[in-house]
Design a protein around this motif. Structure first.
Motif, PDB file in Angstrom:
ATOM      1  N   LEU A 132       0.832  -1.202   0.000  1.00  0.00           N
ATOM      2  CA  LEU A 132       0.000   0.000   0.000  1.00  0.00           C
ATOM      3  C   LEU A 132       0.864   1.249   0.000  1.00  0.00           C
ATOM      4  O   LEU A 132       1.884   1.303   0.682  1.00  0.00           O
ATOM      5  N   PRO A 133       0.467   2.297  -0.766  1.00  0.00           N
ATOM      6  CA  PRO A 133       1.246   3.539  -0.793  1.00  0.00           C
ATOM      7  C   PRO A 133       1.375   4.124   0.604  1.00  0.00           C
ATOM      8  O   PRO A 133       0.409   4.221   1.334  1.00  0.00           O
ATOM      9  N   GLY A 134       2.580   4.496   0.965  1.00  0.00           N
ATOM     10  CA  GLY A 134       2.798   5.183   2.234  1.00  0.00           C
ATOM     11  C   GLY A 134       3.048   4.267   3.409  1.00  0.00           C
ATOM     12  O   GLY A 134       3.524   4.703   4.447  1.00  0.00           O
ATOM     13  N   PHE A 135       2.729   2.940   3.267  1.00  0.00           N
ATOM     14  CA  PHE A 135       2.913   2.073   4.431  1.00  0.00           C
ATOM     15  C   PHE A 135       4.383   1.927   4.806  1.00  0.00           C
ATOM     16  O   PHE A 135       4.749   2.000   5.969  1.00  0.00           O
ATOM     17  N   ALA A 136       5.240   1.753   3.778  1.00  0.00           N
ATOM     18  CA  ALA A 136       6.670   1.596   4.053  1.00  0.00           C
ATOM     19  C   ALA A 136       7.230   2.844   4.718  1.00  0.00           C
ATOM     20  O   ALA A 136       7.995   2.763   5.675  1.00  0.00           O
ATOM     21  N   PHE A 137       6.808   4.026   4.199  1.00  0.00           N
ATOM     22  CA  PHE A 137       7.264   5.267   4.797  1.00  0.00           C
ATOM     23  C   PHE A 137       6.777   5.397   6.234  1.00  0.00           C
ATOM     24  O   PHE A 137       7.439   5.958   7.082  1.00  0.00           O
ATOM     25  N   ALA A 138       5.550   4.849   6.483  1.00  0.00           N
ATOM     26  CA  ALA A 138       4.977   4.982   7.818  1.00  0.00           C
ATOM     27  C   ALA A 138       5.836   4.269   8.859  1.00  0.00           C
ATOM     28  O   ALA A 138       5.785   4.572  10.038  1.00  0.00           O
ATOM     29  N   GLN A 139       6.632   3.293   8.406  1.00  0.00           N
ATOM     30  CA  GLN A 139       7.483   2.559   9.320  1.00  0.00           C
ATOM     31  C   GLN A 139       8.851   3.225   9.460  1.00  0.00           C
ATOM     32  O   GLN A 139       9.692   2.775  10.222  1.00  0.00           O
ATOM     33  N   GLN A 140       9.102   4.276   8.689  1.00  0.00           N
ATOM     34  CA  GLN A 140      10.421   4.902   8.673  1.00  0.00           C
ATOM     35  C   GLN A 140      10.563   5.989   9.729  1.00  0.00           C
ATOM     36  O   GLN A 140       9.583   6.539  10.226  1.00  0.00           O
ATOM     37  N   SER A 141      11.809   6.283  10.022  1.00  0.00           N
ATOM     38  CA  SER A 141      12.135   7.475  10.805  1.00  0.00           C
ATOM     39  C   SER A 141      13.369   8.092  10.179  1.00  0.00           C
ATOM     40  O   SER A 141      14.169   7.394   9.539  1.00  0.00           O
ATOM     41  N   GLN A 160       8.628  19.669  11.554  1.00  0.00           N
ATOM     42  CA  GLN A 160       8.771  18.236  11.822  1.00  0.00           C
ATOM     43  C   GLN A 160       7.443  17.565  12.177  1.00  0.00           C
ATOM     44  O   GLN A 160       7.098  16.520  11.610  1.00  0.00           O
ATOM     45  N   ASP A 161       6.692  18.145  13.118  1.00  0.00           N
ATOM     46  CA  ASP A 161       5.415  17.539  13.504  1.00  0.00           C
ATOM     47  C   ASP A 161       4.428  17.505  12.335  1.00  0.00           C
ATOM     48  O   ASP A 161       3.786  16.467  12.103  1.00  0.00           O
ATOM     49  N   PRO A 162       4.266  18.607  11.568  1.00  0.00           N
ATOM     50  CA  PRO A 162       3.359  18.546  10.410  1.00  0.00           C
ATOM     51  C   PRO A 162       3.816  17.536   9.354  1.00  0.00           C
ATOM     52  O   PRO A 162       2.984  16.900   8.707  1.00  0.00           O
ATOM     53  N   THR A 199       3.002  12.409   6.465  1.00  0.00           N
ATOM     54  CA  THR A 199       3.635  11.263   5.803  1.00  0.00           C
ATOM     55  C   THR A 199       3.721  10.003   6.660  1.00  0.00           C
ATOM     56  O   THR A 199       3.903   8.907   6.134  1.00  0.00           O
ATOM     57  N   GLY A 200       3.621  10.170   7.970  1.00  0.00           N
ATOM     58  CA  GLY A 200       3.833   9.042   8.860  1.00  0.00           C
ATOM     59  C   GLY A 200       5.293   8.788   9.168  1.00  0.00           C
ATOM     60  O   GLY A 200       5.630   7.888   9.942  1.00  0.00           O
ATOM     61  N   ILE A 201       6.194   9.557   8.573  1.00  0.00           N
ATOM     62  CA  ILE A 201       7.624   9.380   8.815  1.00  0.00           C
ATOM     63  C   ILE A 201       7.995  10.109  10.109  1.00  0.00           C
ATOM     64  O   ILE A 201       7.827  11.318  10.219  1.00  0.00           O
ATOM     65  N   PHE A 260      11.421  15.310   3.320  1.00  0.00           N
ATOM     66  CA  PHE A 260      11.346  16.257   4.429  1.00  0.00           C
ATOM     67  C   PHE A 260      11.797  17.646   3.998  1.00  0.00           C
ATOM     68  O   PHE A 260      11.147  18.650   4.307  1.00  0.00           O
ATOM     69  N   VAL A 261      12.915  17.723   3.278  1.00  0.00           N
ATOM     70  CA  VAL A 261      13.433  19.024   2.841  1.00  0.00           C
ATOM     71  C   VAL A 261      12.418  19.721   1.936  1.00  0.00           C
ATOM     72  O   VAL A 261      12.183  20.928   2.071  1.00  0.00           O
TER      73      VAL A 261
END
Length: 358
Positions: free
Chosen positions: A21-30, A49-51, A56-58, A286-287
C-alpha cells in the motif's frame, strides 16, 4: 496444527499486502534531523517536523549539534551516516558540497510557492546553493540587559570595543566569523568593503589588532543557549548572540534584554541531506516539505528568523514580524559572505586558534 499454519500464512499475506500500500513503508520509517537546539529547534519541530510526520507518517528524531562539518565528514567518509538531514550555515553548505558530503538538490526538486510562483523565483537570490535549501536568515547581534544600563546602554557595535565607556566582560562566539566583521566595522570599515578588506593580509591584521584591544575582557561561548545565560548571571555586560535567542528569552523567560541592531551580521542557513545515507528519499521528502511556503512562514511566526521565500515572508503576520533581521532595522548590516568563508575559513580558523592561544 493445520489451522495454526493456515492462520500464520494468512497473517504473512496480510502484512505483505499492507507493504504494497502507498505510504505504508514510509509509515514505518524514521529520519534523524539535526539542528542547533534551543529556540530554533523548538520552532522547527512545531512548524516543520510535527506537520511532516502528520502528513507522511515518517517519524522525525531530532538531534542537536554546535555546527561545523567535522561530525558530518566523519559519518559520510566512514559510511556510518546517522544524521539524514542537517541544518547548516551557508558557507558549510558550499564547502560540504564541494567535498561531496551532501546530495545535490536544486530548485527543480522543490515545490512552488502557495501562490504558484516557481521555487527558482520565490527564493531570494543568492541564498540557494547546489546542495543546500535555505530555511532562514538569522542575525548575530549585540545584546545587553536593560536592567544594568537603562537608557545608557550600548548604541552601536563600536561600543562593544569601548572599554572606557562600558567597562566589564563581554562575550563572543568562539569562532572568527562575526568577531572579525565586528572588529573591522568598529575600526571604520564600511559593510560593503568588509570582505575585500578581510581578503588581504593587511585587513586581517587590522581585524585581529582591533580584537587585541578587548581580548583580556572577552568571554567565549560555543552554544547558542549561553549568551542569554551570561547576561542573566551578570557575568558579562554585553554579548554577541543570535537574535532569536534574545527574543525567546524576553518572551518565555520574561527577561529585559535589548538588541543593538547596528553591526548585525546576517547568516543564511538551510537544510542539507547527507551522502551515503540509507534514508535519502525520505530525507529529501522532508526538505521539500519543510521549505514550502507554509512551514517556512510558520517557523518565522514562532522565532524571528527571516524566511527565504517571498511567499513565506508574505505570510509572516505575528509578533515576530517587526523583529526579523531584514525588517528595516536601524544601523549597519552585512550578510555573511558564504563564498569567502568557504574558501578562506580553514586558514582563518588556524590563525584564530593561534591568536587565542597567545
Amino acid at each position: 496444527m493445520k489451522n495454526a499454519k493456515s492462520m500464520s500464512r494468512h497473517r504473512v499475506a496480510i502484512i505483505a499486502g499492507l507493504l504494497l500500500l502507498p505510504g505504508f513503508a514510509f509509515a514505518q520509517q524514521s529520519i534523524t534531523v539535526t539542528s542547533w537546539g534551543g529556540a530554533i529547534a523548538a520552532a522547527q519541530q512545531k512548524a516543520m517536523q510535527d506537520p511532516f510526520t502528520a502528513k507522511t507518517g515518517i517519524k522525525v528524531i531530532p538531534e542537536d549539534y554546535d555546527g561545523g562539518l567535522a561530525e558530518i565528514q566523519s559519518q559520510v567518509k566512514t559510511g556510518n551516516v546517522k544524521w539524514d538531514v542537517v541544518n547548516v550555515e551557508a558557507f558549510d553548505a558550499l564547502k560540504g558540497c564541494d567535498e561531496g558530503l551532501f546530495e545535490k538538490i536544486g530548485f527543480s526538486k522543490l515545490p512552488p510557492g502557495d501562490d504558484g510562483v516557481p521555487a527558482s523565483k520565490d527564493f531570494a537570490k543568492g541564498l540557494m546553493s547546489e546542495c543546500g535549501v535555505p530555511t532562514d536568515l538569522y542575525a548575530n547581534v549585540l545584546a545587553y540587559d536593560k536592567a544594568k544600563f537603562g537608557a545608557n546602554g550600548p548604541k552601536t557595535i563600536n561600543d562593544f570595543f569601548d572599554l572606557g565607556k562600558y567597562p566589564g566582560k563581554r562575550a563572543l562566539r568562539k569562532a572568527p566569523g562575526v568577531a572579525l566583521e565586528w572588529a573591522l566595522m568598529a575600526d571604520g570599515v564600511a559593510p560593503a568593503d568588509l570582505y575585500k578588506t578581510l581578503a588581504t593580509p593587511a585587513g586581517l591584521d587590522r581585524a585581529f589588532k582591533k580584537l587585541d584591544t578587548i581580548k583580556p575582557q572577552l568571554v567565549w561561548w560555543t552554544a547558542g543557549a549561553q549568551p542569554p545565560q551570561l547576561l542573566a548571571s551578570g557575568e558579562v555586560v554585553m554579548t554577541s548572540v543570535y537574535n532569536g535567542r534574545i527574543y525567546d528569552a524576553n518572551v518565555k523567560d520574561k527577561r529585559n534584554f535589548a538588541i543593538v541592531w547596528d553591526g548585525q551580521v546576517q547568516i543564511p542557513e538551510g537544510w542539507v541531506v547527507l551522502k551515503n545515507g540509507k534514508k535519502t528519499a525520505a530525507a529529501l521528502d522532508f526538505v521539500r516539505f519543510a521549505t514550502g511556503t507554509q512551514p517556512l512562514a510558520a517557523q518565522a511566526n514562532i522565532i524571528p528568523y527571516a524566511p527565504p521565500r517571498t511567499s513565506a515572508l508574505n505570510n509572516v503576520t505575528g509578533a515576530t514580524k517587526s523583529s526579523l533581521p531584514n525588517a528595516g532595522q536601524s544601523g549597519r548590516a552585512v550578510v555573511s559572505n558564504a563564498e569567502f568563508w568557504s574558501d578562506n575559513g580553514d586558514d582563518i580558523n588556524k590563525r584564530f586558534s593561534a591568536w587565542l592561544a597567545k
